[in-house]
Design a protein around this motif. Sequence first.
Motif, short mmCIF file in Angstrom:
data_model
loop_
_atom_site.label_atom_id
_atom_site.label_comp_id
_atom_site.label_asym_id
_atom_site.label_seq_id
_atom_site.Cartn_x
_atom_site.Cartn_y
_atom_site.Cartn_z
N PHE A 119 38.98 -2.81 -17.50
CA PHE A 119 37.67 -3.01 -16.90
C PHE A 119 37.55 -4.43 -16.34
CE2 PHE A 119 37.65 -4.14 -21.28
CZ PHE A 119 36.84 -5.27 -21.40
N ALA A 120 36.58 -4.62 -15.46
CA ALA A 120 36.26 -5.95 -14.93
C ALA A 120 35.26 -6.62 -15.87
CB ALA A 120 35.67 -5.84 -13.53
N PHE A 121 35.36 -7.93 -15.98
CA PHE A 121 34.41 -8.73 -16.76
C PHE A 121 33.88 -9.81 -15.83
CE2 PHE A 121 34.08 -12.37 -20.01
CZ PHE A 121 32.72 -12.20 -20.16
N SER A 122 32.57 -9.85 -15.63
CA SER A 122 31.93 -10.79 -14.70
C SER A 122 30.86 -11.60 -15.39
CB SER A 122 31.29 -10.04 -13.52
OG SER A 122 32.24 -9.23 -12.87
N TRP A 123 30.61 -12.80 -14.87
CA TRP A 123 29.57 -13.67 -15.39
C TRP A 123 29.08 -14.56 -14.26
CZ3 TRP A 123 34.71 -13.94 -16.47
CH2 TRP A 123 35.39 -15.07 -16.01
N VAL A 124 27.92 -15.15 -14.45
CA VAL A 124 27.36 -16.10 -13.50
C VAL A 124 27.81 -17.49 -13.93
CG1 VAL A 124 25.22 -17.07 -12.57
CG2 VAL A 124 25.39 -14.61 -13.02
N ASP A 125 28.37 -18.25 -12.98
CA ASP A 125 28.85 -19.59 -13.29
C ASP A 125 27.70 -20.56 -13.50
OD1 ASP A 125 31.62 -19.03 -13.09
OD2 ASP A 125 31.48 -19.11 -10.91
N ASP A 126 27.94 -21.54 -14.33
CA ASP A 126 26.96 -22.58 -14.61
C ASP A 126 26.64 -23.37 -13.34
OD1 ASP A 126 25.61 -24.04 -16.96
OD2 ASP A 126 26.54 -25.67 -15.81
N VAL A 127 25.44 -23.89 -13.25
CA VAL A 127 25.01 -24.68 -12.09
C VAL A 127 25.94 -25.87 -11.86
CG1 VAL A 127 23.11 -26.08 -11.18
CG2 VAL A 127 22.62 -23.96 -12.40
N SER A 128 26.49 -26.45 -12.94
CA SER A 128 27.39 -27.60 -12.79
C SER A 128 28.65 -27.25 -12.00
CB SER A 128 27.77 -28.16 -14.16
OG SER A 128 28.57 -27.22 -14.87
N LEU A 129 28.93 -25.95 -11.89
CA LEU A 129 30.09 -25.50 -11.12
C LEU A 129 29.68 -24.97 -9.74
CD1 LEU A 129 31.88 -23.63 -14.01
CD2 LEU A 129 32.56 -25.79 -12.99
N GLY A 130 28.43 -25.19 -9.39
CA GLY A 130 27.94 -24.75 -8.10
C GLY A 130 27.39 -23.33 -8.10
N SER A 131 27.06 -22.84 -9.27
CA SER A 131 26.56 -21.47 -9.44
C SER A 131 27.63 -20.48 -9.00
CB SER A 131 25.24 -21.28 -8.71
OG SER A 131 24.27 -22.13 -9.28
N GLY A 132 27.23 -19.38 -8.42
CA GLY A 132 28.21 -18.36 -8.05
C GLY A 132 28.46 -17.39 -9.17
N ARG A 133 29.47 -16.55 -8.98
CA ARG A 133 29.81 -15.52 -9.94
C ARG A 133 31.33 -15.44 -10.02
NH1 ARG A 133 30.85 -10.11 -9.67
NH2 ARG A 133 30.63 -10.06 -7.42
N GLY B 96 19.21 -17.66 -21.25
CA GLY B 96 20.57 -17.20 -21.50
C GLY B 96 21.51 -18.34 -21.82
N PRO B 97 22.59 -18.03 -22.55
CA PRO B 97 23.59 -19.05 -22.85
C PRO B 97 24.18 -19.61 -21.56
CG PRO B 97 23.97 -17.08 -24.15
CD PRO B 97 22.91 -16.74 -23.15
N ARG B 98 24.40 -20.90 -21.54
CA ARG B 98 24.96 -21.53 -20.35
C ARG B 98 26.46 -21.28 -20.30
NH1 ARG B 98 21.63 -24.22 -17.49
NH2 ARG B 98 23.18 -25.60 -16.65
N LEU B 99 26.96 -21.11 -19.12
CA LEU B 99 28.36 -20.80 -18.93
C LEU B 99 29.04 -21.90 -18.13
CD1 LEU B 99 27.97 -17.12 -17.77
CD2 LEU B 99 28.29 -17.95 -20.07
N ALA B 100 30.32 -22.03 -18.31
CA ALA B 100 31.12 -22.91 -17.48
C ALA B 100 32.46 -22.25 -17.29
CB ALA B 100 31.27 -24.28 -18.13
N ARG B 101 33.11 -22.54 -16.19
CA ARG B 101 34.42 -21.97 -15.93
C ARG B 101 35.27 -23.06 -15.32
NH1 ARG B 101 36.45 -20.66 -11.47
NH2 ARG B 101 38.18 -19.25 -11.24
N ALA B 102 36.46 -23.22 -15.83
CA ALA B 102 37.40 -24.18 -15.26
C ALA B 102 38.81 -23.72 -15.54
CB ALA B 102 37.17 -25.56 -15.86
N ALA B 103 39.69 -23.92 -14.62
CA ALA B 103 41.10 -23.57 -14.83
C ALA B 103 41.78 -24.73 -15.54
CB ALA B 103 41.77 -23.29 -13.50
N SER B 104 42.72 -24.39 -16.41
CA SER B 104 43.49 -25.46 -17.06
C SER B 104 44.96 -25.20 -16.91
CB SER B 104 43.12 -25.57 -18.53
OG SER B 104 43.47 -24.40 -19.24
#
Length: 111
Positions: free
Chosen positions: A37-51, A103-111
């Motif tokens: 299945f796909a798993f999606s979330w809304v990115d935190d504002v600090s990352l420019g929002s988006g999905r 809602g809980p805040r989210l962040a996404r970053a590649a490492s």
Amino acid sequence: MGTLLYGNPSVVVTFEDRALMHLQIVITTKLRLKESFAFSWVDDVSLGSGRSSIWLDPSSILYFRFLGNRMPAINREWIAELTLSANSGTGLLFTAEPGAPAGPRLARAAS
């Protein structure tokens, strides 16, 4: 804040520990049943929002890392809501806990 690491090299997604625990229950249940299945979330504002979205299947490399050492109380209504989403054609869409003020805040970053 806990983290979900996906793939190799890892994509790192940050969630509150409570949210991550609920996601872990839903995700591992689906994967244990050999369901992709796909798993999606809304990115935190600090990352420019988006999905963002990732594709999960039983061969996915996942690592759940919790900051705290206490198991949070499980909200069965939230589990049911997330599971219903995961079983839909669009896949699991992370949503805030029912009744939570924000809602809980989210962040996404590649490492």
